[in-house]
Design an enzyme around this catalytic site. Structure first.
Site, PDB file in Angstrom:
ATOM      1  N   GLY A  51     -21.586 -12.218  10.328  1.00 51.99           N
ATOM      2  CA  GLY A  51     -20.188 -12.371   9.927  1.00 51.99           C
ATOM      3  C   GLY A  51     -20.051 -13.164   8.658  1.00 51.99           C
ATOM      4  O   GLY A  51     -19.112 -12.972   7.887  1.00 51.99           O
ATOM      5  N   ALA A 334     -14.542  -9.760   0.113  1.00 56.58           N
ATOM      6  CA  ALA A 334     -15.120  -9.193   1.323  1.00 56.58           C
ATOM      7  C   ALA A 334     -14.908  -7.690   1.397  1.00 56.58           C
ATOM      8  O   ALA A 334     -15.818  -6.938   1.765  1.00 56.58           O
ATOM      9  CB  ALA A 334     -14.518  -9.873   2.549  1.00 56.58           C
ATOM     10  N   HIS A 457      13.765   2.993   3.524  1.00 57.43           N
ATOM     11  CA  HIS A 457      14.835   2.074   3.137  1.00 57.43           C
ATOM     12  C   HIS A 457      15.464   1.485   4.409  1.00 57.43           C
ATOM     13  O   HIS A 457      15.768   2.212   5.355  1.00 57.43           O
ATOM     14  CB  HIS A 457      15.913   2.825   2.348  1.00 57.43           C
ATOM     15  CG  HIS A 457      17.130   2.002   2.054  1.00 57.43           C
ATOM     16  ND1 HIS A 457      17.173   1.075   1.044  1.00 57.43           N
ATOM     17  CD2 HIS A 457      18.359   1.969   2.662  1.00 57.43           C
ATOM     18  CE1 HIS A 457      18.376   0.510   1.029  1.00 57.43           C
ATOM     19  NE2 HIS A 457      19.111   1.036   2.003  1.00 57.43           N
TER      20      HIS A 457
END
Length: 480
Positions: A51, A334, A457
C-alpha cells in the site's frame, strides 16, 4: 482456479518468477495485480507494508482527515449562513483517529486480499539487486526474474538542510497525521499541494496557521488564476500566507518551535508555533537497492530515468520503473502510478501498449477550497506559440455555485478554433468534477464537441459545460 499464496507459505518456495516487483506501493501492487491477471508469475517484495505511502501515510489517511475537517467547517456554515443552530462542542481526537485508522486498515486488508487472490507471492523484506534480472530479498534469498524487474520503491519527504523531524514538534507530511494531538498553532513550510492540504486541515481544526512558500505563489505548477483564487480562499479562512518567503532559522523550545522568516516584502519576522510542518517535496528512495549491481544510475535528484518512456524501461533491458522513482514528466501522483503499473505489466506480458499521457493526468489539491486541473495552464499554452483562447467562468454563475456560496472558478484554455489544451478548477468539490475534463483533454476534443453534451441542472459541473458552450459560441449565461 485462482491460486492464493500467503506470506507464511513462501519459505522454501522456488527462486524463479516471471516478474519481480520491488516495492508494494500503488505503482508496485498495480503492476503485480495486472501482471498476475495476465497469467504471469509474480513476486512482490515489500520491506514495510503493501500500500505504501499513499495508503498508510498519505492519500488515504489525509483525505479521511480532510473529510472530517469538511464536517467541522460545515457546522460553522450551517450556523452562520443557513440559520441552523448547530454548535461544535469539541473534536474527539482519539475517535477521529480510530475512524481514520479503520479506513486505512480496511483498505490495506483489501489490497492484501486482492494480491493473494491473484496469486502474487508477497515477500516481506528489503530487496537488493544483484544483476539485471535478479535480487536478493532479506530473509528469503535470491530471486531471478525471467521477464523483468520492476522498481517501485517510492519516495520519502525532503527535509530542510540542518533540520530534523522529531514526530512531535517538527513533523513531515509522512508523520503529521500521526503526531500527538491537535496543535493550537502550526507553521507549514511549503505551499505545494501537500502543504496546502495540511494547512487547510489544521485551520479547520481550530489552529492558527502560517504558510511559508519560497515561490511567488502557492501551488506553483497550477494556473495563475487558480493559485490566486486558492490563496484568497485560504486567507479568507484566516490562514496567514507568506509567498516569496524563506525560512531562515528554527529552534525547538519547550512550548514548540520558534522560526525566523524572511517575507516576500523583505521583512524579517519571528513566528512562534506549537508545531512546524515541513512539506517541501519528496525524494526517491533508492538506498540499499543495489542499482550499480544492475548497471543503473540515478539523475541528479535520485530518479531512475527510463531510456524508453513508452515502456518505462531503463537503459538496462528488462528493468522497468514506476511511481516516485520516475523523474518528470511523471507527476509523482498515486493515480499516475496506477497507470504506469498497468503499462509495465502489459509490456512484460507482450501486449501492445500506449504510453502514459502525462498531459492528461489530473492534478488535485484537496484543501478548502479545492483545486483540480488537467492539461496546460494558460502560460504554458501561450509559451508553445499557439494561438490560444481562454474562458473563465465563476462557479457562482450557476445556481448550485450560489447554493454553496464559496466562490470558485472554471477556466478553459483552448486553441483558437481548435482542441482544448487545459481545464482548471478551484472551489468546493472540484476534485469530483475533473474526470470529464480529463477525457476532453486526453481525447483532443474541441469545445464544440463537448458543447453537445448536456450537464445536469442544477450542479456545479454545469459551470464546466457552460464554459465549453461559451467557447463554442453557444453560451446561455455568458458571452465570450
Amino acid at each position: 482456479m485462482t491460486r492464493t499464496t500467503s506470506t507464511e507459505e513462501l519459505t522454501g518456495a522456488g527462486n524463479t518468477t516471471d516478474v519481480l516487483v520491488i516495492g508494494g506501493g500503488t505503482g508496485g501492487y498495480s503492476t503485480a495485480l495486472r501482471a498476475a491477471a495476465l497469467g504471469l508469475d509474480v513476486v512482490l517484495a515489500e520491506r514495510d507494508v503493501v500500500g505504501g505511502t499513499c495508503l498508510h501515510r498519505g492519500c488515504i489517511p489525509s483525505k479521511a482527515m480532510l473529510h472530517a475537517a469538511e464536517l467541522v467547517d460545515g457546522i460553522a456554515e450551517a450556523r452562520e449562513r443557513w440559520g441552523v443552530k448547530a454548535t461544535l462542542d469539541s473534536v474527539d481526537w482519539p475517535s477521529l483517529v480510530a475512524t481514520r485508522d479503520d479506513i486505512v486498515s480496511r483498505n490495506h486488508r483489501g489490497v492484501e486480499g486482492h494480491l493473494a487472490q491473484a496469486g502474487v507471492r508477497v515477500v516481506r523484506g528489503s530487496a537488493e539487486l544483484t544483476g539485471p534480472r535478479s535480487a536478493r530479498i532479506e530473509g528469503y534469498g535470491e530471486v531471478v526474474a525471467g521477464r523483468g524487474v520492476v522498481l517501485s520503491t517510492g519516495s520519502r519527504p525532503r527535509m530542510l538542510p540542518g533540520q530534523a523531524a522529531d514526530g512531535r514538534r517538527v513533523v513531515t507530511s509522512d508523520d503529521a497525521l500521526y503526531a500527538p494531538g491537535l496543535p493550537g498553532s502550526v507553521l507549514v513550510v511549503g505551499g505545494g499541494a501537500i502543504g496546502v492540504e495540511y494547512a487547510s486541515f489544521h485551520r479547520s481544526m481550530g489552529a492558527d496557521v502560517t504558510m511559508v512558500e519560497a515561490a511567488e505563489r502557492l501551488v506553483p505548477p497550477e494556473d495563475v488564476e487558480v493559485s490566486r483564487h486558492l490563496t484568497r480562499g485560504l486567507k479568507k479562512r484566516g490562514i496567514r500566507v507568506e509567498t516569496g518567503a524563506r525560512l531562515l532559522e528554527t529552534a525547538v523550545v519547550d512550548d514548540g518551535v520558534r522560526a525566523v522568516v524572511r517575507t516576500g516584502r523583505g521583512e524579517t519576522v519571528t513566528v512562534a508555533v506549537e508545531r512546524l510542518l515541513v512539506a517541501v517535496g519528496r525524494e526517491p528512495v533508492t538506498d540499499g537497492l543495489g542499482l550499480a549491481a544492475a548497471g543503473l544510475t540515478t539523475d541528479g535528484r535520485g530518479h531512475v530515468v527510463p531510456a524508453d518512456w513508452s515502456r518505462l524501461e531503463t537503459a538496462v533491458p528488462g528493468i522497468h520503473v514506476v511511481g516516485d522513482l520516475l523523474p518528470p514528466p511523471s507527476l509523482g501522483l498515486a493515480h499516475a502510478s496506477f497507470a504506469e503499473g498497468l503499462l509495465v505489466a502489459e509490456t512484460l506480458a507482450g501486449l501492445r501498449t500506449a504510453p502514459v499521457d502525462y498531459a492528461a493526468v489530473p492534478r488535485v489539491t484537496y484543501s478548502s477550497p479545492q483545486t483540480a486541473a488537467v492539461g496546460l495552464t494558460e502560460a504554458q499554452a501561450r509559451d508553445t506559440g499557439l494561438d490560444v483562447v481562454v474562458n473563465a467562468l465563476p462557479l457562482t454563475a450557476v445556481a448550485k455555485g450560489m447554493v454553496h456560496g464559496r466562490g470558485g472558478l472554471v477556466k478553459v484554455v483552448a486553441e483558437r478554433a481548435g482542441r482544448v489544451l487545459g481545464v482548471h478548477l478551484v472551489g468546493p468539490h472540484v476534485s469530483e468534477m475533473i474526470a470529464e475534463s480529463q477525457l476532453v483533454v486526453g481525447w483532443d476534443a474541441e469545445p464544440a464537441d463537448v458543447a453537445h453534451h448536456i450537464h445536469a441542472h442544477p450542479t456545479l459541473s454545469e459551470a464546466v459545460g457552460e464554459a465549453f458552450l461559451t467557447l463554442a459560441g453557444r453560451g446561455l449565461h455568458q458571452q465570450h
